[in-house]
Design an enzyme around this catalytic site. Structure first.
Site, PDB file in Angstrom:
ATOM      1  CG  ASP A   1       2.804   1.463  -4.235  1.00  0.00           C
ATOM      2  OD1 ASP A   1       3.525   1.239  -3.827  1.00  0.00           O
ATOM      3  OD2 ASP A   1       2.387   1.850  -5.562  1.00  0.00           O
TER       4      ASP A   1
ATOM      5  CD  GLU B   1      -0.034   1.826 -10.119  1.00  0.00           C
ATOM      6  OE1 GLU B   1       0.809   2.563  -9.387  1.00  0.00           O
ATOM      7  OE2 GLU B   1       0.045   0.586  -9.987  1.00  0.00           O
TER       8      GLU B   1
ATOM      9  CE  LYS C   1       7.247   5.247 -10.970  1.00  0.00           C
ATOM     10  NZ  LYS C   1       7.962   4.489 -10.617  1.00  0.00           N
TER      11      LYS C   1
END
Length: 418
Positions: free
Chosen positions: A326, A226, A228
């Site tokens: 999330d 993941e 960001k």
């Protein structure tokens, strides 16, 4: 209270309306039952966990608000998850961070965690028909700092490599226990407040760490990586950027996680779906709602969410896209936040499934762009709510706003007494 006869009558009328466009609502409901959301355990306790490390959140994230009733123990968190689950139609999963292990009051450092610390979670999941997904946890630890897996310091880097290896091992045992692959998500906050002298230096280190972590092959878990855009206090540079993980995922055959709050606000996450499906095996979604930055607001039924759901359905990719939630909001009732976001996500998918794709594609293939746009506009006011209400009744959960009073009762009798 909603009258079930009225819901049934509305559904029958909606069925006829959709049938005129070539859409079978029965098939839509069958597909909806196959969509499992992965509920994020951290909404109930503000990402605190149970490892006894103490202290506030670090690593570029934070939770705002202090609404009463936060879950303080594993039993309270499990009770809250089950409460939320009772108002969400369908069968769903639970997504755990490593810090939510059942440590029985003992201090277990993150490079010492084992599957035994999650055995009670596996048993609980089986009892309540909730399969488990998992995450490594690099933030809020004395060794977190600004860099973990991308740290030039071998002692710190090796600590986090060992932690992540053990998380993959735990995920493997979870997947084996539940006879269904556990989705293991890897996100690290590594970055810099100012631009570093060499961006590539830390990305080379991260690549090496990932190669070591993934060197062991497992059959019952799936790796997700993941990205960001930035973290609080780490605004200028993120080691694990979207480009880094997309390149690594395409090269190594790993699943890339798209968190809808981890991109610039003008980017379309929906537009990324079709491209990624061509080059990566599957996609993991973390559905959130950014407001000006990655603020993880409660998911609502907005244009971005509907566009994302439509794109997945148009790509016929429900079997390749895993849908997790999330967000964390401590300013309002936490169980209410759970339910709002989950139901909003499901509403987006039921609208997408009700789209007359065959007719829209026919217009497009024939160059009938006026007709395509006109139908897309008319679909916005089609009676999808009647199909959603009927879906709720089929799954024995409250219709419409009726869940509000039920959650209020739970607050009065349970969370307000904590």
């Amino acid at each position: 209270m909603t009258n079930e006869n009225h819901v049934l009558q509305s559904f029958q009328l909606a069925t006829e309306r959709y049938a005129s466009l070539g859409v079978d609502t029965t098939q839509v409901l069958e597909k909806m039952n196959k969509i499992s959301l992965s509920l994020h355990c951290w909404q109930a306790d503000d990402v605190t966990g149970f490892e006894n490390q103490g202290g506030s959140l670090t690593g570029g994230i934070q939770v705002t608000g202090n609404y009463p009733g936060k879950a303080r123990t594993i039993n309270e968190l499990r009770l809250d998850v089950l409460c939320a689950k009772s108002y969400i139609p369908g069968t769903h999963r639970l997504n755990l961070h490593e810090i939510y292990g059942d440590f029985e009051g003992k201090v277990v450092d993150r490079n010492e965690v084992e599957p035994s610390h999650f055995q009670s979670w596996m048993e609980w999941g089986k009892e309540h028909n909730m399969k488990l997904d998992f995450n490594s946890t690099s933030f809020s630890h004395p060794k977190s700092g600004d860099l973990t897996l991308a740290n030039p310091n071998n002692d710190i880097r090796n600590f986090w490599i060992e932690h992540t290896k053990r998380c993959r091992w735990i995920s493997e045992e979870m997947g084996k226990y539940q006879a269904d692959p556990c989705m293991m998500n890897l996100w690290i906050h590594d970055g810099s407040k100012e631009v570093p002298a060499s961006r590539i230096k830390y990305r080379r280190i991260l690549e090496q760490s990932l190669d070591e972590i993934f060197s062991t092959e497992y059959a019952n878990m799936k790796d997700c990586i993941e990205a960001k855009l930035f973290g609080i206090g780490l605004e200028s540079y993120t080691v694990g950027s979207y480009d880094f993980y997309l390149g690594y995922g395409a090269k190594k055959g790993k699943i890339v996680t798209l968190d809808t709050g981890h991109f610039h606000l003008t980017e379309s996450i929906a537009d990324k779906i079709s491209s990624m499906l061509l080059f990566t095996p599957e996609i993991m979604l973390h559905v959130s709602r950014p407001i000006r930055w990655d603020s993880d607001h409660v998911v609502i039924l907005n244009d971005d969410l509907q566009d994302l759901a439509r794109e997945i359905i148009r790509c016929d990719a429900l079997d390749r896209v895993h849908i997790g939630l999330d967000y964390f909001d401590a300013t309002i009732n936490r169980i209410g936040a759970y339910v709002i976001g989950c139901r909003a996500t499901q509403k987006a998918f039921i609208q997408a499934l009700l789209e007359p794709s065959a007719l829209l594609n026919s217009y497009e293939e024939n160059g009938q762009y006026f007709e395509r746009l006109a139908l897309q506009e008319e679909l916005k006011s089609m009676p999808w709510q009647a199909v959603w209400d009927y879906y709720c009744i089929l799954n024995d959960v409250p219709v419409g706003e009726n869940y509000i009073s039920e959650i209020q009762k739970y607050e009065q009798t349970v969370t307000s007494k904590r």
